[in-house]
Design a protein around this motif. Structure first.
Motif, PDB file in Angstrom:
ATOM      1  N   VAL A  71     -10.632 -42.800 -13.014  1.00 55.20           N
ATOM      2  CA  VAL A  71     -10.525 -43.085 -14.494  1.00 55.20           C
ATOM      3  C   VAL A  71      -9.347 -43.807 -14.853  1.00 55.20           C
ATOM      4  CG1 VAL A  71     -10.396 -41.926 -16.732  1.00 55.20           C
ATOM      5  CG2 VAL A  71     -11.967 -41.098 -15.226  1.00 55.20           C
ATOM      6  N   VAL A  72      -8.391 -43.465 -14.446  1.00 61.49           N
ATOM      7  CA  VAL A  72      -6.973 -44.318 -14.893  1.00 61.49           C
ATOM      8  C   VAL A  72      -6.895 -45.616 -14.380  1.00 61.49           C
ATOM      9  CG1 VAL A  72      -4.581 -44.457 -14.156  1.00 61.49           C
ATOM     10  CG2 VAL A  72      -5.500 -42.271 -15.076  1.00 61.49           C
ATOM     11  N   ARG A  73      -7.686 -45.725 -13.114  1.00 63.82           N
ATOM     12  CA  ARG A  73      -7.678 -47.149 -12.321  1.00 63.82           C
ATOM     13  C   ARG A  73      -8.707 -48.008 -13.319  1.00 63.82           C
ATOM     14  NH1 ARG A  73      -7.346 -45.695  -5.899  1.00 63.82           N
ATOM     15  NH2 ARG A  73      -5.204 -45.144  -5.879  1.00 63.82           N
ATOM     16  N   VAL A  76      -8.809 -36.593  -7.931  1.00 59.00           N
ATOM     17  CA  VAL A  76      -9.570 -37.970  -7.624  1.00 59.00           C
ATOM     18  C   VAL A  76     -10.243 -38.409  -8.677  1.00 59.00           C
ATOM     19  CG1 VAL A  76     -11.127 -39.016  -6.072  1.00 59.00           C
ATOM     20  CG2 VAL A  76      -9.880 -37.162  -5.037  1.00 59.00           C
ATOM     21  N   LEU A  77     -10.989 -37.723  -9.410  1.00 60.89           N
ATOM     22  CA  LEU A  77     -11.832 -38.315 -10.615  1.00 60.89           C
ATOM     23  C   LEU A  77     -10.878 -38.791 -11.550  1.00 60.89           C
ATOM     24  CD1 LEU A  77     -14.661 -35.423 -11.014  1.00 60.89           C
ATOM     25  CD2 LEU A  77     -14.992 -37.836 -10.015  1.00 60.89           C
ATOM     26  N   MET A 135      -0.148 -49.363 -11.334  1.00 63.47           N
ATOM     27  CA  MET A 135       0.878 -48.661 -12.115  1.00 63.47           C
ATOM     28  C   MET A 135       2.317 -49.340 -11.743  1.00 63.47           C
ATOM     29  SD  MET A 135       1.358 -44.705 -12.843  1.00 63.47           S
ATOM     30  CE  MET A 135      -0.225 -44.560 -13.036  1.00 63.47           C
ATOM     31  N   LYS A 136       3.080 -49.394 -12.752  1.00 66.19           N
ATOM     32  CA  LYS A 136       4.712 -49.614 -12.437  1.00 66.19           C
ATOM     33  C   LYS A 136       5.390 -48.618 -11.709  1.00 66.19           C
ATOM     34  CE  LYS A 136       5.179 -52.492 -16.630  1.00 66.19           C
ATOM     35  NZ  LYS A 136       5.742 -52.683 -17.760  1.00 66.19           N
ATOM     36  N   HIS A 148      -9.493 -47.583 -16.119  1.00 68.81           N
ATOM     37  CA  HIS A 148      -8.707 -48.041 -17.385  1.00 68.81           C
ATOM     38  C   HIS A 148      -7.779 -49.142 -17.304  1.00 68.81           C
ATOM     39  CE1 HIS A 148      -7.044 -47.457 -21.547  1.00 68.81           C
ATOM     40  NE2 HIS A 148      -5.872 -47.533 -20.993  1.00 68.81           N
ATOM     41  N   SER A 149      -7.056 -48.947 -16.318  1.00 67.49           N
ATOM     42  CA  SER A 149      -5.959 -49.915 -16.039  1.00 67.49           C
ATOM     43  C   SER A 149      -6.527 -51.184 -15.890  1.00 67.49           C
ATOM     44  CB  SER A 149      -5.121 -49.467 -14.635  1.00 67.49           C
ATOM     45  OG  SER A 149      -4.414 -48.438 -15.197  1.00 67.49           O
ATOM     46  N   LYS A 150      -7.648 -51.408 -15.123  1.00 68.49           N
ATOM     47  CA  LYS A 150      -8.453 -52.459 -14.740  1.00 68.49           C
ATOM     48  C   LYS A 150      -8.925 -53.088 -16.009  1.00 68.49           C
ATOM     49  CE  LYS A 150     -11.629 -54.238 -11.262  1.00 68.49           C
ATOM     50  NZ  LYS A 150     -12.883 -53.818 -10.442  1.00 68.49           N
ATOM     51  N   ARG A 151      -9.445 -52.525 -16.900  1.00 65.64           N
ATOM     52  CA  ARG A 151      -9.844 -52.979 -18.064  1.00 65.64           C
ATOM     53  C   ARG A 151      -8.924 -53.672 -18.841  1.00 65.64           C
ATOM     54  NH1 ARG A 151     -13.542 -48.265 -19.964  1.00 65.64           N
ATOM     55  NH2 ARG A 151     -15.099 -48.160 -18.022  1.00 65.64           N
ATOM     56  N   HIS A 152      -7.755 -52.835 -18.970  1.00 63.82           N
ATOM     57  CA  HIS A 152      -6.649 -53.187 -19.870  1.00 63.82           C
ATOM     58  C   HIS A 152      -6.215 -54.514 -19.335  1.00 63.82           C
ATOM     59  CE1 HIS A 152      -3.290 -52.421 -22.465  1.00 63.82           C
ATOM     60  NE2 HIS A 152      -2.560 -52.761 -21.507  1.00 63.82           N
TER      61      HIS A 152
END
Length: 159
Positions: free
Chosen positions: A145-147, A140-141, A1-2, A149-153
């Motif tokens: 999820v954000v990580r 934590v969950l 994340m920036k 999503h960021s990885k897929r993105h």
């Protein structure tokens, strides 16, 4: 994340946390609807699970709404605490969150005992600590999820 996004999230989290604290102070010490008026005699409970058992045993007399308000309400009121603190401090573990939630709850209960508003109850400490831990679990969950999503993105080329 920036870095800029992290900064914005922290600022928003501080604003939310301060609003949360203001609401907690109001409901715990000033809300007449929550029974926060001085009384002639003060009730307190220092025996763990006494009030929880009493609420469950007499739920048909007390009413399910009041049972949920007390038991679930104590858990839910500390969920935001457990969720936002890790954002603000960035270095939390489940044990630290349990201790912070417990200490914050002990502070609230001691203030209620001293001010004789509400009731000082060890069961509230237990339920509030559970709420803080559940909030931390949600943090934590959601971070996972954000990580993901960021990885897929990033794998799709930032589309």
């Amino acid at each position: 994340m920036k870095r800029e996004n992290k900064r914005k999230i922290r600022i928003i989290s501080w604003v939310i946390f301060i609003l949360y604290l203001v609401m907690m102070v109001y409901f715990l010490f000033f809300s007449e609807q929550m029974g926060r008026t001085p009384e002639d005699h003060y009730r307190y409970n220092l025996v763990p699970f006494t009030e929880i058992k009493r609420y469950l045993r007499y739920r048909h007399k007390i009413g399910n709404f009041n049972v949920l308000l007390n038991l679930l309400g104590n858990v839910l009121c500390f969920l935001p605490f457990g969720y936002v603190i890790p954002i603000l401090t960035q270095r939390q573990t489940w044990l630290r969150m349990a201790l912070l939630s417990m200490l914050a709850s002990v502070l609230v209960e001691l203030l209620q005992l001293i001010s004789m508003l509400g009731s000082c109850d060890v069961d509230d400490i237990i339920l509030n600590t559970l709420g803080g831990l559940l909030g931390y679990l949600l943090f934590v969950l959601s971070r996972k999820v954000v990580r993901m999503h960021s990885k897929r993105h990033a794998q799709k080329g930032g589309v």
